[in-house]
Design an enzyme around this catalytic site. Structure first.
Site, PDB file in Angstrom:
ATOM      1  N   TYR A 102      32.301  43.977  33.962  1.00 35.69           N
ATOM      2  CA  TYR A 102      31.853  44.770  32.811  1.00 35.69           C
ATOM      3  C   TYR A 102      30.693  44.100  32.084  1.00 35.69           C
ATOM      4  O   TYR A 102      29.975  44.755  31.321  1.00 35.69           O
ATOM      5  CB  TYR A 102      32.993  44.978  31.811  1.00 35.69           C
ATOM      6  CG  TYR A 102      34.201  45.712  32.334  1.00 35.69           C
ATOM      7  CD1 TYR A 102      34.215  46.312  33.592  1.00 35.69           C
ATOM      8  CD2 TYR A 102      35.348  45.811  31.558  1.00 35.69           C
ATOM      9  CE1 TYR A 102      35.334  46.969  34.067  1.00 35.69           C
ATOM     10  CE2 TYR A 102      36.479  46.474  32.025  1.00 35.69           C
ATOM     11  CZ  TYR A 102      36.467  47.037  33.271  1.00 35.69           C
ATOM     12  OH  TYR A 102      37.580  47.687  33.733  1.00 35.69           O
ATOM     13  N   SER A 121      44.246  44.979  40.677  1.00 36.53           N
ATOM     14  CA  SER A 121      43.637  46.230  40.242  1.00 36.53           C
ATOM     15  C   SER A 121      43.055  46.965  41.441  1.00 36.53           C
ATOM     16  O   SER A 121      42.328  46.367  42.244  1.00 36.53           O
ATOM     17  CB  SER A 121      42.529  45.947  39.211  1.00 36.53           C
ATOM     18  OG  SER A 121      41.901  47.139  38.790  1.00 36.53           O
ATOM     19  N   ASN A 122      43.387  48.238  41.567  1.00 36.38           N
ATOM     20  CA  ASN A 122      42.917  49.084  42.666  1.00 36.38           C
ATOM     21  C   ASN A 122      43.461  48.615  44.019  1.00 36.38           C
ATOM     22  O   ASN A 122      42.761  48.677  45.028  1.00 36.38           O
ATOM     23  CB  ASN A 122      41.385  49.162  42.676  1.00 36.38           C
ATOM     24  CG  ASN A 122      40.831  49.742  41.393  1.00 36.38           C
ATOM     25  OD1 ASN A 122      41.257  50.808  40.957  1.00 36.38           O
ATOM     26  ND2 ASN A 122      39.906  49.032  40.775  1.00 36.38           N
ATOM     27  N   GLN A 180      38.074  60.761  32.137  1.00 30.70           N
ATOM     28  CA  GLN A 180      36.681  60.798  31.680  1.00 30.70           C
ATOM     29  C   GLN A 180      36.340  62.126  30.995  1.00 30.70           C
ATOM     30  O   GLN A 180      35.270  62.693  31.176  1.00 30.70           O
ATOM     31  CB  GLN A 180      35.743  60.509  32.857  1.00 30.70           C
ATOM     32  CG  GLN A 180      35.962  59.119  33.443  1.00 30.70           C
ATOM     33  CD  GLN A 180      35.040  58.754  34.572  1.00 30.70           C
ATOM     34  OE1 GLN A 180      34.119  59.494  34.905  1.00 30.70           O
ATOM     35  NE2 GLN A 180      35.272  57.607  35.179  1.00 30.70           N
ATOM     36  N   SER A 228      37.047  53.868  23.849  1.00 27.21           N
ATOM     37  CA  SER A 228      36.199  54.697  22.993  1.00 27.21           C
ATOM     38  C   SER A 228      35.300  53.795  22.171  1.00 27.21           C
ATOM     39  O   SER A 228      35.635  52.632  21.921  1.00 27.21           O
ATOM     40  CB  SER A 228      37.039  55.573  22.066  1.00 27.21           C
ATOM     41  OG  SER A 228      36.189  56.353  21.240  1.00 27.21           O
TER      42      SER A 228
END
Length: 269
Positions: A42, A133-134, A186, A226
């Site tokens: 990120y 993750s994933n 999304q 958000s």
């Protein structure tokens, strides 16, 4: 820890960068979020660390999760993982990562290189809990063989259009938590009549209903993201919304299927 209300609804930080991102993160923490989810990919661990430092909440009251992906560098070695975690600790400004995930695995070799290093990081006190993750159900079986510590959490996309029944069953079998990213698909939940009807019934918006639906599933921990103060605060209403059996069945019955994050190289089962 995730069974407590303060941590059952986490806060996703993807794309929250620069000063505006820090402001959003501080707002989230001071609005009651205590579970923060970031990742090296990120590019905002420094901003998350700055928000932790600025917010009027003790570090000990926060649960900080980050992730490391092994494809970030061409040199795929255990040293890369160790160095990456040290960098994450420095950027976040913390001494221990509460939960470290292996992010976006690219094959068996990747998993076999990364997860044994996680054992060393736990032994060294740099990491408290481990997650993935994933991962697919087959990937989880490999993780069982490689990890000395039981998985604390498995993170994957989940929302009313991707209920993840098979993966959630595999996660439950391991007594782990299912951390749901993209919990409002999304924004797609806003255009779904079944969800809108439940939202009208409870006098909340569709995002809150989607989060409440996820919270109604045993062991599921949604992590909405958000940047606006209004949405950061309103999403927490999901902790107060009590969906009844009819509401849940209505949402469970949605037959649309959608995967928002679907890279070409990922082979889902």
């Amino acid at each position: 820890m995730f069974e407590e209300d303060a941590y059952r609804l986490g806060f996703g930080t993807y794309s929250l960068t620069d000063e505006d991102g820090i402001d959003a993160l501080v707002t989230a923490i001071e609005s009651g979020y205590r579970h923060l989810d970031t990742a090296r990919l990120y590019g905002n661990e420094e901003e998350v660390g700055e928000a932790i430092a600025r917010a009027d909440v003790d570090r000990d009251d926060l649960f900080v999760a980050t992730k490391i992906a092994h494809f970030e560098e061409p040199e795929k070695t255990p040293e890369y993982v160790r160095n990456g975690v040290e960098e994450s600790l420095s950027r976040l400004g913390i001494e221990t990562i509460d939960l470290l995930y292996h992010h976006w695995p690219r094959g068996r070799d990747d998993i076999e290189t990364v997860l044994p290093v996680f054992n060393d990081l736990v032994d060294a006190g740099q990491v408290e809990r481990v997650g993935v993750s994933n991962y697919t159900p087959a990937d989880l079986e490999l993780a069982d063989e490689l990890l000395e510590q039981s998985l604390y959490a498995v993170q994957a996309e989940m929302h009313p259009f991707l209920p993840q029944d098979e993966l959630r069953a595999a996660v439950r079998d391991r007594d782990a938590y299912f951390v749901a990213y993209s919990p409002i698909a999304q924004g797609e939940v806003f255009d779904t009549p079944e969800i809108s009807a439940v939202a009208d019934k409870h006098d909340v918006n569709e995002a809150v209903v989607s989060l409440a639906w996820l919270l109604s599933k045993n062991g599921v921990v949604p992590i909405p993201r958000s940047q606006t103060t209004e949405h950061i605060r309103s999403n927490r209403k999901a902790l107060e919304v009590d969906l009844d059996e009819e509401d849940i069945e209505r949402i469970d019955g949605i037959d649309r299927r959608l995967r928002c994050e679907d890279p070409d190289w990922m082979e889902w089962e």
